[in-house]
Design a protein around this motif. Structure first.
Motif, PDB file in Angstrom:
ATOM      1  N   PHE A 131       0.838  -1.193   0.000  1.00  0.00           N
ATOM      2  CA  PHE A 131       0.000   0.000   0.000  1.00  0.00           C
ATOM      3  C   PHE A 131       0.876   1.248   0.000  1.00  0.00           C
ATOM      4  N   LYS A 132       0.450   2.250  -0.788  1.00  0.00           N
ATOM      5  CA  LYS A 132       1.031   3.590  -0.690  1.00  0.00           C
ATOM      6  C   LYS A 132       0.040   4.479   0.065  1.00  0.00           C
ATOM      7  N   PRO A 133       0.482   5.583   0.617  1.00  0.00           N
ATOM      8  CA  PRO A 133      -0.360   6.369   1.546  1.00  0.00           C
ATOM      9  C   PRO A 133      -1.764   6.664   1.027  1.00  0.00           C
ATOM     10  N   SER A 140       0.506  -1.290  -5.209  1.00  0.00           N
ATOM     11  CA  SER A 140       1.598  -1.557  -6.150  1.00  0.00           C
ATOM     12  C   SER A 140       2.086  -2.990  -5.934  1.00  0.00           C
ATOM     13  N   GLY A 141       2.901  -3.475  -6.858  1.00  0.00           N
ATOM     14  CA  GLY A 141       3.415  -4.842  -6.750  1.00  0.00           C
ATOM     15  C   GLY A 141       2.865  -5.718  -7.861  1.00  0.00           C
ATOM     16  N   ALA A 149      -8.187  -1.677  -2.364  1.00  0.00           N
ATOM     17  CA  ALA A 149      -7.332  -0.497  -2.197  1.00  0.00           C
ATOM     18  C   ALA A 149      -8.013   0.590  -1.383  1.00  0.00           C
ATOM     19  N   ALA A 150      -9.317   0.388  -1.087  1.00  0.00           N
ATOM     20  CA  ALA A 150     -10.055   1.433  -0.372  1.00  0.00           C
ATOM     21  C   ALA A 150     -11.131   0.794   0.492  1.00  0.00           C
ATOM     22  N   PRO A 151     -11.549   1.466   1.547  1.00  0.00           N
ATOM     23  CA  PRO A 151     -12.690   0.972   2.322  1.00  0.00           C
ATOM     24  C   PRO A 151     -13.930   0.912   1.434  1.00  0.00           C
TER      25      PRO A 151
END
Length: 641
Positions: free
Chosen positions: A400-402, A443-444, A473-475
Motif C-alpha cells: 500500500f502507498k499512503p 503496487s506490486g 485499495a479502499a474501504p
C-alpha cells in the motif's frame, strides 16, 4: 576404385608368362624337302603374315583375360557416398500425440505409421524407438511388436529435441540416423534446431481434413433453487455446414441431446440439470479427433462454506445479506472477541476495516492461506500503513502507498479472472461502474481484478493455487464508495467466500499441476486413493491438520470420471480431462522440416540408407569381361587363319 584384397594384384606379374611364350617359340621344327617350291613361294609369304597377326591377337586376348581374372579376385569396388556413416545408430522418433488420431486416406495416422514400421522394418535392423512418453533402446522390430500395436495416444506434446537428447544420452559416441514420423502439428522450428549434426529423415502423414470441434470447458452459469444451468463452450476449427450433435450423460444415462450450428468459431450450449450430485460427461460427434470430443465433469452436492468476518458489526451488515444461511455458515465477530482456534476451520476470512492487525493474527492468516483458505483484506482509512504492509508482505510483494482523498472511478473488470468467469455472459463497455472518494494505491505484482481509471487496482488478488488473498485499495463502506450499490458487490464477495472444493464443477486438466483440498482427517500411514473405471492411483498428498492437499501431477494418464476414497469411505467425485493443445489441425508446420530428407514411408528411408551406404561391387563385371575375352580367343583360334 578400391580393392578388398589388393595383395592379389601381385599376380599381375604372371602376365609375363604369355609374353614369353609368344616371343620364344619352344617347339622344334623339322625340315621337309620338296622337289620344287617355286609355285609355293607366294602362298608361303601370305601364310606367314597372317600367322604373325593371329599370334599378336591371341597375345593381347590372353593378357587381357588373365588381367581381368586377377583383378576380379582382388574384388574391386567404388566407395559408397555415405561410407563414413555406415556405423550410425538408427533412431526413430514417433509422434503419438492426440493430433495423430486424425484420419488419413488409410486410417488413423498413428496406427498407419505403426503398421508401416511393422511391415517395412528389416527384422535384422537394430534401432531405438522413442515416442512422446516412452522409449525402447537398441531393439528390433520383433521385440517391440506388441508394444507398438498397443501404443496409446498421449497429451504429452511432440518435442523431437528432447527425444533426440534422450537418444544421445544413451549412446553419445555413435552418429545418428534420425527418422521423424509426425504430422508436424504445433511443431516449432526451435524443436529441430539440434538436428544439424545428424542425418535426418521425415515421414509426414497427412490428415484428410483439418476440421475439428473441441469442447473447451463446462461450467455452472446459473444456480437456481432446484437446478443448475450448465454451459458448454466449444471451439470449431474449419468450416462446418452441418449441425453437430452434442449429448449430456450422467454416468451411462443419456440426460439430454441437442444440435449445434457452428455459424461462428465459438459456440455454447446450455443444459439444465437437477441440483444434486452429477458424475458424467458431455460429448460431441464431429468425425474428427476423438480426444477433445468428450469433457468429463463432476458436481457434488453443495456444502455450506464457512466465512468469518472480523470487524465492527455495523460495517459488516452488508455482508450478512450476501452470505445467507442457506449457503454459508457466517460468523460476524469483533477482533477483541475473536477465537483464533476456530479460524482453521473456515473457508474464508474477511478483515473489514481493522485499524490494527495484531501480529498473532497475521501469523495465523499466513498459515491459513498456506492451507488453502481465502483471505479478504478491506483496509481502514485510519489504519497504519506499516501494519497493512506487514500483513501483505506474507502474501507476495503487494504494498500500500499512503491514503489519499482523491475521487477515482472503477473503469475496468478482469472478465477472465476466476471471480468473474461465470458471472458475465459477454464483455460489456457500458457498465455502470462505481467510484471511491479516497483510498490507498496498490503496487506490486498482485493480479488486478477491478481497476481504477488511473490504471491502479481497486481490487487485486494473489494465489498459491490452493488459497487466495483478495486486497481492496479502499474501504467499501457507503461513506467512501457506492460499491455496495453496484451489481458487482454480490458476485465479488459471493465468489470470494466460496471454497472451490465445496461448490462448482470439478474438472481438472491433466498435467496442469492443479491441487485439490479436501476436508479429511488421516491417521498415521493412512492415504487417500483415486479410483476410476479402468485404473486407480495414489496421488501425492499432504496432511494439513483437518485437511488433505492432493497433487495430481501428470496423473491419471487417461481422462475420465474418478472417485477419491479414504479406505472404503467415499470422499469426493472428481473428473479429469486432457488439455486441448492438439485440437487445431491447421497448425501443421511441416516447413520446419525442410532440411530433412522427405520420405513417404519407412521403406523408402531404409532403401535410401542402404543404397547410399552400400559400395558398388565391380568384380562381377571383371568376371564377365574374362568370359568375353575367353570367347574372343576361341573365335580367333577358329576363324583367323
Amino acid at each position: 576404385m578400391q580393392f578388398k584384397h589388393p595383395d592379389i594384384l601381385y599376380f599381375l606379374f604372371l602376365l609375363i608368362i604369355p609374353i614369353l611364350v609368344h616371343l620364344f617359340q619352344l617347339r622344334r621344327f623339322q625340315k621337309q624337302y620338296f622337289t620344287n617350291v617355286r609355285f609355293l613361294k607366294e602362298l608361303s609369304m601370305q601364310t606367314r603374315k597372317s600367322s604373325v597377326i593371329k599370334k599378336w591377337l591371341l597375345l593381347a586376348t590372353r593378357l587381357t583375360l588373365l588381367a581381368l581374372l586377377i583383378v576380379a579376385f582382388a574384388q574391386p569396388y567404388f566407395k559408397a557416398k555415405d561410407d563414413d556413416k555406415t556405423g550410425n545408430e538408427m533412431v526413430i522418433l514417433l509422434d503419438n500425440s492426440f493430433s495423430m488420431h486424425a484420419k488419413g486416406n488409410r486410417g488413423e495416422l498413428l496406427k498407419r505409421a505403426v503398421q508401416d514400421l511393422l511391415e517395412n522394418t528389416p527384422e535384422t535392423q537394430q534401432f531405438s524407438l522413442i515416442t512422446n512418453n516412452n522409449a525402447w533402446f537398441n531393439t528390433d522390430i520383433k521385440s517391440i511388436q506388441k508394444d507398438l500395436q498397443n501404443l496409446q495416444y498421449t497429451d504429452v506434446p511432440f518435442r523431437p529435441d528432447f527425444l533426440l537428447t534422450k537418444a544421445k544420452a544413451k549412446n553419445q559416441a555413435t552418429g545418428k540416423d534420425v527418422v521423424l514420423i509426425t504430422d508436424a502439428v504445433n511443431l516449432d522450428s526451435k524443436y529441430v534446431s539440434t538436428f544439424k549434426d545428424v542425418t535426418g529423415y521425415a515421414v509426414i502423414p497427412e490428415a484428410e481434413t483439418t476440421r475439428n470441434v473441441a469442447i473447451d470447458s463446462v461450467y455452472i452459469s446459473q444456480v437456481m433453487d432446484n437446478f443448475y444451468e450448465v454451459k458448454v463452450d466449444m471451439q470449431a476449427y474449419g468450416e462446418f455446414t452441418d449441425d453437430v450433435p452434442i449429448a449430456l450423460y450422467n454416468g451411462n444415462s443419456l440426460i439430454a441431446k441437442t444440435l449445434v450450428k457452428f455459424d461462428a468459431a465459438k459456440k455454447s450450449s446450455t443444459f439444465t440439470i437437477p441440483k444434486k450430485d452429477f458424475h458424467g460427461r458431455v460429448e460431441v460427434s464431429d468425425n474428427s479427433l476423438g480426444y477433445d470430443n468428450t469433457f468429463y465433469f463432476s458436481i457434488s452436492k453443495p456444502e455450506k462454506s464457512s466465512v468469518t468476518v472480523i470487524g465492527e458489526s455495523a460495517k459488516n451488515s452488508f455482508l450478512t445479506r450476501i452470505y445467507t444461511a442457506d449457503e454459508f455458515n457466517l460468523t460476524d465477530v469483533q477482533l477483541s472477541a475473536l477465537d483464533y482456534n476456530s479460524l482453521e476451520k473456515q473457508d474464508a476470512i474477511i478483515l473489514n476495516e481493522l485499524k490494527d492487525i495484531p501480529q498473532s493474527l497475521i501469523t495465523t492468516l499466513k498459515d491459513f492461506y498456506a492451507k488453502g483458505g481465502n483471505i479478504v483484506v478491506i483496509p481502514s482509512a485510519e489504519g497504519s500503513l506499516q501494519n497493512l504492509n506487514s500483513l501483505l508482505s506474507n502474501f507476495g510483494n503487494a504494498q500500500f502507498k499512503p491514503f489519499a482523498k482523491t475521487e477515482r472511478q472503477i473503469t475496468k473488470i478482469a472478465f477472465n479472472h476466476p471471480l468473474y468467469q461465470t458471472v458475465f455472459e459477454k464483455k460489456t463497455d457500458n457498465f455502470q461502474y462505481p467510484k471511491v472518494n479516497g483510498g490507498f494505491t496498490l503496487s506490486g505484482n498482485a493480479l488486478p481484478v477491478l481497476t481504477f481509471d488511473d490504471q491502479t487496482p481497486f481490487l487485486a488478488s494473489v494465489t498459491n493455487r490452493l488459497g487466495n488473498v483478495y486486497v481492496f485499495a479502499a474501504p467499501v463502506n457507503k461513506a467512501n464508495t457506492n460499491f455496495q450499490n453496484s451489481p458487482l458487490i454480490v458476485p465479488t464477495f459471493y465468489n470470494m467466500g466460496q471454497n472451490s472444493g465445496k461448490a462448482g464443477i470439478s474438472a481438472i486438466a491433466i498435467g496442469s499441476n492443479q491441487n485439490l483440498l479436501l476436508d479429511a482427517v488421516l491417521v498415521k500411514d493412512e492415504v487417500v486413493s483415486v479410483k476410476g473405471a479402468d485404473n486407480d492411483f495414489i496421488p501425492a498428498q499432504q496432511v494439513l491438520s483437518n485437511k488433505v492437499k492432493l497433487s495430481f501431477g501428470d496423473y491419471p494418464e487417461k481422462a475420465g470420471n474418478y472417485t477419491i476414497f479414504k479406505g472404503s469411505e467415499k470422499l469426493k467425485d472428481v473428473s479429469f480431462n486432457h488439455a486441448r493443445t492438439e485440437s487445431n489441425l491447421s497448425l501443421e508446420n511441416s516447413d520446419v522440416l525442410a532440411d530433412f530428407t522427405k520420405a513417404d514411408s519407412v521403406a523408402t528411408v531404409f532403401n535410401d540408407i542402404t543404397s547410399s551406404r552400400t559400395a558398388s561391387e565391380l568384380w562381377k563385371w571383371f568376371v564377365v569381361g574374362t568370359l568375353i575375352f575367353l570367347i574372343l580367343e576361341l573365335l580367333i583360334q577358329k576363324f583367323v587363319k
